[in-house]
Design an enzyme around this catalytic site. Sequence first.
Site, PDB file in Angstrom:
ATOM      1  N   VAL A 185       0.786  -1.307   0.014  1.00 52.06           N
ATOM      2  CA  VAL A 185       0.183  -0.110   0.035  1.00 52.06           C
ATOM      3  C   VAL A 185       0.958   1.172   0.146  1.00 52.06           C
ATOM      4  CG1 VAL A 185      -1.782   1.232   1.362  1.00 52.06           C
ATOM      5  CG2 VAL A 185      -1.823  -1.114   1.556  1.00 52.06           C
ATOM      6  N   CYS A 186       0.372   2.335  -0.748  1.00 51.78           N
ATOM      7  CA  CYS A 186       1.057   3.611  -0.645  1.00 51.78           C
ATOM      8  C   CYS A 186      -0.228   4.637  -0.597  1.00 51.78           C
ATOM      9  CB  CYS A 186       2.067   3.900  -1.507  1.00 51.78           C
ATOM     10  SG  CYS A 186       1.491   3.944  -3.452  1.00 51.78           S
ATOM     11  N   ARG A 187       0.214   5.858  -1.130  1.00 49.54           N
ATOM     12  CA  ARG A 187      -0.834   7.027  -1.004  1.00 49.54           C
ATOM     13  C   ARG A 187      -1.897   6.706  -2.210  1.00 49.54           C
ATOM     14  NH1 ARG A 187      -2.131  12.043  -3.184  1.00 49.54           N
ATOM     15  NH2 ARG A 187      -0.581  11.723  -4.756  1.00 49.54           N
ATOM     16  N   MET A 195      -4.023   4.408  -0.376  1.00 54.85           N
ATOM     17  CA  MET A 195      -4.934   5.002   0.745  1.00 54.85           C
ATOM     18  C   MET A 195      -5.889   6.255   0.520  1.00 54.85           C
ATOM     19  SD  MET A 195      -4.168   3.471   3.375  1.00 54.85           S
ATOM     20  CE  MET A 195      -4.751   4.530   4.609  1.00 54.85           C
TER      21      MET A 195
END
Length: 98
Positions: A62-64, A90
């Site tokens: 997961v990242c932004r 996210m």
Amino acid sequence: MKHLSAKEVQQKLENGEQLNIIDVRETEEVAAGKIPSAVNIPLGLVEFRLQDLDKIKEYILVCRSGGRSSKAAVFLESHGFDVTNMDGGMLAWEGKTE
């Protein structure tokens, strides 16, 4: 590379599945909120933390927005890890954060 939507990851967690989530955002980004149980390993440190990961486990990255986690997924796959990228990152996450 395998993909899951943020909604699919959320549903898995709500169904009680034990997921191995790695958040590759920078520490200050994670401080604003992360998926509960996610472990923060900033993208720049992933290659130095390979010994901390288990090739038997499946990891969701997961990242932004999904870009950095995609890069991490390609890198980890090339080292024999079973990884899935959470599309949308996210920004697409509607579940709980901590």
